[in-house]
Write a protein that holds these residues in place. Structure first.
Motif, PDB file in Angstrom:
ATOM      1  N   ASP A 190       0.830  -1.208   0.000  1.00 56.77           N
ATOM      2  CA  ASP A 190       0.000   0.000   0.000  1.00 56.77           C
ATOM      3  C   ASP A 190       0.863   1.257   0.000  1.00 56.77           C
ATOM      4  OD1 ASP A 190      -2.230  -1.607   0.056  1.00 56.77           O
ATOM      5  OD2 ASP A 190      -2.697  -1.253   2.172  1.00 56.77           O
ATOM      6  N   THR A 191       1.919   1.238   0.798  1.00 60.37           N
ATOM      7  CA  THR A 191       2.798   2.403   0.908  1.00 60.37           C
ATOM      8  C   THR A 191       3.532   2.661  -0.397  1.00 60.37           C
ATOM      9  OG1 THR A 191       3.093   2.023   3.273  1.00 60.37           O
ATOM     10  CG2 THR A 191       4.733   3.392   2.178  1.00 60.37           C
ATOM     11  N   LEU A 192       4.033   1.589  -1.028  1.00 61.29           N
ATOM     12  CA  LEU A 192       4.731   1.741  -2.304  1.00 61.29           C
ATOM     13  C   LEU A 192       3.797   2.334  -3.346  1.00 61.29           C
ATOM     14  CD1 LEU A 192       7.204   1.305  -4.087  1.00 61.29           C
ATOM     15  CD2 LEU A 192       6.390  -1.028  -4.535  1.00 61.29           C
ATOM     16  N   PHE A 193       2.570   1.862  -3.366  1.00 63.75           N
ATOM     17  CA  PHE A 193       1.600   2.366  -4.340  1.00 63.75           C
ATOM     18  C   PHE A 193       1.261   3.830  -4.058  1.00 63.75           C
ATOM     19  CE2 PHE A 193      -2.915   2.337  -6.059  1.00 63.75           C
ATOM     20  CZ  PHE A 193      -2.493   2.483  -7.376  1.00 63.75           C
ATOM     21  N   GLU A 194       1.065   4.163  -2.787  1.00 66.32           N
ATOM     22  CA  GLU A 194       0.730   5.547  -2.412  1.00 66.32           C
ATOM     23  C   GLU A 194       1.844   6.509  -2.801  1.00 66.32           C
ATOM     24  OE1 GLU A 194       0.065   8.311   1.584  1.00 66.32           O
ATOM     25  OE2 GLU A 194       0.068   6.126   1.768  1.00 66.32           O
ATOM     26  N   THR A 195       3.082   6.129  -2.506  1.00 66.44           N
ATOM     27  CA  THR A 195       4.210   7.028  -2.793  1.00 66.44           C
ATOM     28  C   THR A 195       4.463   7.153  -4.296  1.00 66.44           C
ATOM     29  OG1 THR A 195       5.751   5.175  -2.464  1.00 66.44           O
ATOM     30  CG2 THR A 195       5.358   6.624  -0.583  1.00 66.44           C
ATOM     31  N   THR A 196       3.960   6.207  -5.075  1.00 68.74           N
ATOM     32  CA  THR A 196       4.071   6.286  -6.531  1.00 68.74           C
ATOM     33  C   THR A 196       2.956   7.144  -7.121  1.00 68.74           C
ATOM     34  OG1 THR A 196       5.069   4.080  -6.654  1.00 68.74           O
ATOM     35  CG2 THR A 196       4.092   4.945  -8.680  1.00 68.74           C
ATOM     36  N   ALA A 197       1.727   6.882  -6.699  1.00 65.76           N
ATOM     37  CA  ALA A 197       0.563   7.486  -7.350  1.00 65.76           C
ATOM     38  C   ALA A 197       0.263   8.911  -6.910  1.00 65.76           C
ATOM     39  CB  ALA A 197      -0.662   6.602  -7.111  1.00 65.76           C
ATOM     40  N   GLU A 198       0.447   9.202  -5.620  1.00 66.95           N
ATOM     41  CA  GLU A 198       0.016  10.498  -5.076  1.00 66.95           C
ATOM     42  C   GLU A 198       0.701  11.690  -5.755  1.00 66.95           C
ATOM     43  OE1 GLU A 198      -2.437  12.866  -2.738  1.00 66.95           O
ATOM     44  OE2 GLU A 198      -2.467  10.689  -2.922  1.00 66.95           O
ATOM     45  N   PRO A 199       2.029  11.683  -5.913  1.00 66.69           N
ATOM     46  CA  PRO A 199       2.661  12.833  -6.578  1.00 66.69           C
ATOM     47  C   PRO A 199       2.222  12.994  -8.034  1.00 66.69           C
ATOM     48  CG  PRO A 199       4.281  11.570  -5.329  1.00 66.69           C
ATOM     49  CD  PRO A 199       3.035  10.748  -5.380  1.00 66.69           C
ATOM     50  N   LEU A 200       1.945  11.887  -8.710  1.00 70.23           N
ATOM     51  CA  LEU A 200       1.556  11.965 -10.122  1.00 70.23           C
ATOM     52  C   LEU A 200       0.172  12.580 -10.287  1.00 70.23           C
ATOM     53  CD1 LEU A 200       2.851   8.491 -11.379  1.00 70.23           C
ATOM     54  CD2 LEU A 200       3.959  10.719 -11.624  1.00 70.23           C
ATOM     55  N   SER A 201      -0.770  12.216  -9.440  1.00 72.49           N
ATOM     56  CA  SER A 201      -2.119  12.777  -9.555  1.00 72.49           C
ATOM     57  C   SER A 201      -2.141  14.257  -9.175  1.00 72.49           C
ATOM     58  CB  SER A 201      -3.102  11.993  -8.680  1.00 72.49           C
ATOM     59  OG  SER A 201      -2.843  12.198  -7.310  1.00 72.49           O
ATOM     60  N   PHE A 202      -1.121  14.705  -8.449  1.00 70.93           N
ATOM     61  CA  PHE A 202      -1.047  16.099  -7.988  1.00 70.93           C
ATOM     62  C   PHE A 202      -0.940  17.078  -9.159  1.00 70.93           C
ATOM     63  CE2 PHE A 202       1.764  19.568  -6.153  1.00 70.93           C
ATOM     64  CZ  PHE A 202       0.780  20.172  -5.414  1.00 70.93           C
ATOM     65  N   TYR A 203      -0.365  16.642 -10.277  1.00 70.35           N
ATOM     66  CA  TYR A 203      -0.195  17.529 -11.431  1.00 70.35           C
ATOM     67  C   TYR A 203      -1.511  18.173 -11.863  1.00 70.35           C
ATOM     68  CZ  TYR A 203       4.650  16.151 -12.638  1.00 70.35           C
ATOM     69  OH  TYR A 203       6.009  15.965 -12.651  1.00 70.35           O
ATOM     70  N   GLN A 204      -2.637  17.474 -11.679  1.00 66.69           N
ATOM     71  CA  GLN A 204      -3.912  18.026 -12.147  1.00 66.69           C
ATOM     72  C   GLN A 204      -4.296  19.297 -11.407  1.00 66.69           C
ATOM     73  OE1 GLN A 204      -7.523  15.673 -10.856  1.00 66.69           O
ATOM     74  NE2 GLN A 204      -5.945  14.360  -9.997  1.00 66.69           N
ATOM     75  N   ASN A 205      -3.741  19.506 -10.223  1.00 64.93           N
ATOM     76  CA  ASN A 205      -4.075  20.681  -9.411  1.00 64.93           C
ATOM     77  C   ASN A 205      -3.150  21.869  -9.642  1.00 64.93           C
ATOM     78  OD1 ASN A 205      -6.254  19.537  -7.586  1.00 64.93           O
ATOM     79  ND2 ASN A 205      -4.614  18.068  -7.249  1.00 64.93           N
ATOM     80  N   VAL A 206      -1.968  21.626 -10.218  1.00 68.25           N
ATOM     81  CA  VAL A 206      -0.966  22.701 -10.241  1.00 68.25           C
ATOM     82  C   VAL A 206      -0.272  22.921 -11.577  1.00 68.25           C
ATOM     83  CG1 VAL A 206      -0.464  22.560  -7.766  1.00 68.25           C
ATOM     84  CG2 VAL A 206       0.813  21.098  -9.362  1.00 68.25           C
ATOM     85  N   SER A 207      -0.388  21.993 -12.503  1.00 70.27           N
ATOM     86  CA  SER A 207       0.369  22.123 -13.743  1.00 70.27           C
ATOM     87  C   SER A 207      -0.268  23.136 -14.682  1.00 70.27           C
ATOM     88  CB  SER A 207       0.477  20.767 -14.443  1.00 70.27           C
ATOM     89  OG  SER A 207       1.187  20.911 -15.672  1.00 70.27           O
TER      90      SER A 207
END
Length: 682
Positions: free
Chosen positions: A58-75
């Motif tokens: 779960d932790t590996l998946f969270e640390t992979t996915a969370e930063p990538l989805s963040f782009y939708q808010n700031v890019s």
């Protein structure tokens, strides 16, 4: 010599293709880990093979996915935002599937049984036991005890709900509407605000385009003398996301079906089961009790502001119908403060230049919590305006003092998230080799930019918001949990705001206000008499303010407890606001489409802002009020509240911090007592 952090910061140079491919690889890796756990013989299921393996995956998946989805808010790049949105959609869909895996649930149940039968339960730490309990509860709340046909239906409903909420959020972020006014219609607004609007010439007439972003539209609500201007601005702002109305209807209907399938009386009961308040009825009782106490105060506030309106309309020769409208509230609230306290928001703002306030707030936090920020000027960020910091324990001289990373993305731009919020992009946790994985938090805000006449200035409200959001940042940075699941703000949702709400009190303390203020021309701090007026203004019209918060919370809890299908939520929104907030709404606008919390994780949970105020007031009055800047008190806060995150019951953390059971006395005294003091002094 500069000490290098033991963990490099991430790179923010992904392409749209990489965002999707990395997300898909992460999903595949997590699924493989789940398959391995599900394939265990029952006898081989234990704490290490099941619960630690689950936590790791779960932790590996969270640390992979969370930063990538963040782009939708700031890019600023649409392709990246779209890819991030699609990646989050993939992640959410997979999350629904993963939560419904019966084989993994059976492995959890077998492991729990084996741990307790073997006598190993007592050898687990408190946080390890909590991990076991929460992971098993996840399965039961996901409906894994249901028959096959109902589980299949539940999975379909959750996927559908996920997409609806994602679309609601996307519409929120992509909203870019404007409303246009002549200079005459904007009479009353400060000139520096008007100069910041885009000016067009139409048929020989100057028109100013006002976006619905907070720095643009709120000055119209507060300063425009013409009530028709304010009404148009309010109704435009309320209607700007009418596209979300059918989406919310759909989300509510799906949630009602989910609750029924899972055997809960209402969706609110399902949501609050894992919160401090425990059920939907308790939420309604809490809100009714608070409304009852606040209503007389709100009615007096309304009478006072209505009298001010009547007087002004008489002088200006404007018609007066005896009503107090929603577009009157912010305008006459400001006028009342200026008249009774001689407190001009525009003057106060001159003492809070961004260039002074932001570093001073960081300095206050650094001193209070014994940390230091080091700006990283050559680090990778998603936009040139973003500031990046490495965070260290104060006095540390080697890598062992490293705490984590913090980003500040403070100014508005096209397609950026339009409010203020903190994203815990990476959690802190203990790695298998015994070393630490360090957290990373990003604060996103929309502070006013400089104008040709003045530097970037912050309203006092902006200062309070910034201080509040930095509280979330430090909750993330200073948490010291073993597992990522419990890190930082991963606490019960009705407690998550309490630490940051408590910290807002600093923005009303005389010595702190003096410390963080510096007039942009004279560099002098706020004078004592202005500080006194500002502090007195805190509780002016607080009855109407909090009744507005109760309205939001009541709308939220009502739509999640009512069994009525096909309800007219626009009518409910407007009727409930008039009944609760004591302001008339004019024409019924689809304001529920702008209620981002209701699809963004706070469904059946908006009450939590008010609920957590009880704890915030208690923590501040009991520990910090006597000396808010005392590092010893800051250390106590860090060790007993922040460090534990969600690794233990929130009530246990509160008892530990306060030295007793929490109670409402401080809340009543601070909120209601201060109202009396403020009114008496005016």
């Amino acid at each position: 010599m500069t000490v290098q952090p033991p963990q490099p910061a991430p790179k923010w140079d992904h392409t749209a293709e990489q965002i999707l491919s990395i997300t898909k690889d992460g999903i595949a890796a997590h699924k493989a880990a789940m398959d391995a756990i599900a394939g265990l013989d029952a006898a081989a299921a234990n704490f290490e093979s099941v619960f630690l393996a689950l936590a790791k995956a779960d932790t590996l998946f969270e640390t992979t996915a969370e930063p990538l989805s963040f782009y939708q808010n700031v890019s600023t790049v649409k392709e990246l935002r779209d890819a991030a949105n699609e990646a989050e959609s993939l992640t959410r869909n997979y999350g629904v599937e993963d939560s419904m895996r019966l084989d993994v649930f059976h492995a959890k149940a077998a492991a729990e049984k084996n741990i307790k039968a073997s006598g190993k339960w007592d050898s687990l730490s408190a946080e390890e036991k909590r991990l076991v309990e929460k992971l098993v509860l996840d399965g039961t709340r996901a409906g894994l005890a249901l028959p096959d046909d109902k589980r299949t239906k539940l999975t379909e409903l959750k996927k559908e709900l996920s997409q609806v909420c994602l679309e609601f959020s996307k519409n929120f972020n992509e909203e870019n509407g404007v409303i246009s006014f002549t200079e005459e219609e904007l009479d009353g607004l400060p000139s520096d605000v008007i100069s910041g609007y885009t000016k067009r010439v139409v048929d020989g007439k100057d028109l100013y385009d006002v976006t619905y972003k907070t720095p643009d539209i709120f000055p119209v609500f507060k300063y425009a003398k013409n009530p028709t201007t304010r009404q148009r601005a309010q109704e435009g702002h309320e209607s700007r996301l009418e596209i979300n109305v059918p989406l919310l209807d759909k989300a509510i209907a799906i949630r009602r079906q989910i609750a029924s399938l899972l055997g809960y009386k209402t969706y609110a009961d399902y949501i609050t089961e894992v919160k401090m308040i425990k059920n939907g009825d308790n939420v309604s009782k809490f809100l009714d009790k608070l409304e009852q106490k606040l209503r007389p105060v709100g009615e007096k506030d309304r009478e006072t502001l209505l009298a001010l309106k009547k007087e002004e309309h008489g002088v200006a020769g404007l018609p007066f119908d005896g009503e107090f409208y929603i577009w009157d509230y912010r305008y006459y609230d400001r006028k009342f403060v200026e008249k009774t306290l001689d407190l001009d928001d525009a003057v106060v703002k001159e003492y809070f230049p961004v260039s002074v306030v932001v570093p001073t707030i960081l300095s206050i936090y650094q001193d209070l919590l014994s940390v230091r920020f080091e700006e990283v000027t050559d680090g990778s960020t998603w936009h040139p305006e973003v500031q990046m910091f490495s965070v260290w324990q104060k006095g540390s001289t080697d890598a062992s003092g490293f705490i984590g990373y913090c980003y500040l993305d403070l100014y508005p731009r096209a397609s950026k998230y339009s409010h203020a919020a903190v994203w815990p992009l990476l959690p802190g946790f203990d790695k298998e080799d015994g070393t630490r994985h360090f957290p990373l938090a990003a604060m996103v805000a929309n502070l006013a930019k400089p104008t040709p006449e003045k530097p970037a200035l912050m309203r006092h409200d902006d200062v309070v918001t910034f201080f509040h959001e930095m509280g979330h940042v430090f909750h993330g940075l200073l948490s010291r949990t073993k597992f990522a699941r419990f890190h930082g703000t991963s606490v019960a949702r009705d407690f998550v705001e309490a630490p940051s709400q408590m910290l807002e009190n600093w923005c009303w303390e005389p010595k702190v206000l003096e410390k963080m203020s510096s007039h942009y021309q004279t560099q002098k701090p706020l004078p004592a008499e202005l500080i006194e007026k500002l502090i007195k203004s805190r509780y002016v019209n607080v009855g109407l303010f909090n009744l507005r918060q109760i309205f939001f919370a009541k709308f939220d809890i009502k739509v999640h407890t009512d069994s009525e299908e096909n309800a007219n939520l626009t009518a409910l929104w407007n009727d409930l606001r008039e009944a609760t907030s004591l302001v008339k709404a004019g024409k019924p606008c689809p304001g529920q489409g702008t209620f981002g919390h209701i699809t963004g994780g706070y469904e059946a949970g908006y009450y939590g802002y008010l609920y957590s105020l009880v704890f915030a007031a208690d923590m501040y009055a009991t520990v910090f009020k006597a000396d808010p800047l005392d590092p010893a008190r800051g250390k106590r806060y860090q060790e007993k509240i922040l460090a534990f995150g969600g690794a233990r019951e929130e009530l246990d953390s509160l008892r530990d911090f306060l030295g007793r059971e929490p109670d409402e006395e401080a809340f009543i005294k601070e909120i209601f007592g201060a109202i009396g003091e403020a009114k008496a002094s005016l």
